[in-house]
Each structure stands twice: as C-alpha cells, then as structure tokens.
Enzyme design. Structure first.
Site, mmCIF file in Angstrom:
data_model
loop_
_atom_site.group_PDB
_atom_site.id
_atom_site.type_symbol
_atom_site.label_atom_id
_atom_site.label_comp_id
_atom_site.label_asym_id
_atom_site.label_seq_id
_atom_site.Cartn_x
_atom_site.Cartn_y
_atom_site.Cartn_z
ATOM 1 N N ARG A 82 -12.475 -7.569 16.127
ATOM 2 C CA ARG A 82 -13.203 -6.309 15.994
ATOM 3 C C ARG A 82 -14.687 -6.644 15.838
ATOM 4 N NH1 ARG A 82 -13.036 -1.146 12.879
ATOM 5 N NH2 ARG A 82 -15.189 -0.444 12.993
ATOM 6 N N ARG A 91 -14.046 -0.121 19.778
ATOM 7 C CA ARG A 91 -13.518 -1.244 18.972
ATOM 8 C C ARG A 91 -12.144 -1.639 19.498
ATOM 9 N NH1 ARG A 91 -13.884 2.148 14.573
ATOM 10 N NH2 ARG A 91 -16.025 2.445 15.248
ATOM 11 N N ASP A 96 -7.717 2.470 9.267
ATOM 12 C CA ASP A 96 -8.300 3.259 8.172
ATOM 13 C C ASP A 96 -7.213 3.637 7.164
ATOM 14 O OD1 ASP A 96 -10.954 3.400 9.158
ATOM 15 O OD2 ASP A 96 -10.450 5.098 10.450
#
Ligand SMILES: Nc1nc2nc(S)n(CCO)c2c(=O)[nH]1
Length: 157
Positions: A82, A91, A96
């Site tokens: 990343r 990305r 998350d």
C-alpha cells in the site's frame, strides 16, 4: 474475544487477489474471520479521479485491542505494498476498522466507530450482510438516509 467489523477495499492491481490476501493476512495474525460479505464493484468516493474499487466487509473476533488491531491492519497494508501517495487516492488495499465491540475511540490514530460509515454505500451495503441483528437495524436506517448514490454492484464473488 472482541467482535469487530472491517471494511476492505482495493482499486489497484488484481483487486480480488488483494482482497483475498488481506483476509489471509487477518487469519495469519490469529484473527478469527467469522463472516465475509459478497464483493461489490463500487465507484470511488472522495473526489479523486481513480479506478473503481472492489469492496467487502468482514466480521471478526479478536483478542487484540483496537489499537493493536489497527497496527496489524497497517502491517497487512504494508505487506500488500500500500502506497499512501494521494489522500483518498488509489490503493492496492485499504482496511478500515468500522466498529470495535461497543467502544468509542477518538484519538490521534484511531476514530471508532469510523466517521464515514453513514456516508458510504460501499461500506453500508456489505456491512449489512455481516452485521448482527442490532447493527443490521442501525445500518438499514443509515442506508435509508445516506446521500451517497454512487454505483454499487454486487459481484458473484
Ligand atoms: N468506492 C470506494 N471509494 C473509496 N474512496 C476511498 S478514499 N476509499 C478507501 C476507503 O476509505 C474507497 C473505497 O474503498 N471504495
């Protein structure tokens, strides 16, 4: 063991392989991946012109604290190369934390529940699949009022 919900996305390279590698990374870290949503093809949100994403959501169980979990997600992102070049830009992989148990966290490294959940169909629609009944009701209500009408298409994966 704490229950947590993650949103995972990719819009660079072999997106489906990146998603699978991220899930493999969770398991290698000793995190129990309890349920994985379908994969959704989604238009990018955030204003940066970029390729469509593939997104999914997972429910996990972990003994890690929320901050330890965040550190582990960053390791998985680094292992999948990343690159944080443009804020909200493309990305290879993005993981998350959406929810961590019933904790509310607001510090310089972590905000939980994630502040953008209610604004993002690419999060809400996969999350609805893996949420427990309490959370399903909340997600359904957020879906009814979200202003995000970006394209989101369930794939057969
Ligand atoms: N559809 C879509 N748009 C996005 N914009 C950003 S930034 N991201 C990265 C997650 O914050 C995404 C994403 O995963 N999916």
């Amino acid at each position: 063991m704490a229950k947590a919900y993650l949103s995972i996305g990719s819009n660079i390279g072999n997106r489906i392989e990146n998603l699978q590698a991220a899930i493999d990374g969770l398991r290698k870290a000793g995190i129990s991946v309890e349920q994985i949503s379908h994969v959704y093809e989604t238009e990018p949100v955030g204003g940066v012109v970029q390729d469509d994403f593939l997104n999914l959501a997972v429910r996990i169980a972990t003994q890690l604290t929320a901050h330890e979990l965040l550190d582990q997600l960053h390791i998985i992102e680094q292992n999948l190369h990343r690159k944080r070049l443009i804020h909200w830009g493309p990305r290879t992989i993005d993981l998350d934390i959406l929810y961590y148990a019933n904790e509310i966290i607001n510090d310089e490294t972590l905000t939980v529940p994630h502040p953008e959940i209610k604004n993002r169909q690419f999060v809400l629609v996969p999350l609805l699949e893996v949420a427990n009944q309490d959370l399903k009701n909340q997600v359904q209500q957020m879906l009814e009022v979200t202003s995000d009408h970006n394209l989101i298409v369930k794939t057969n994966k």
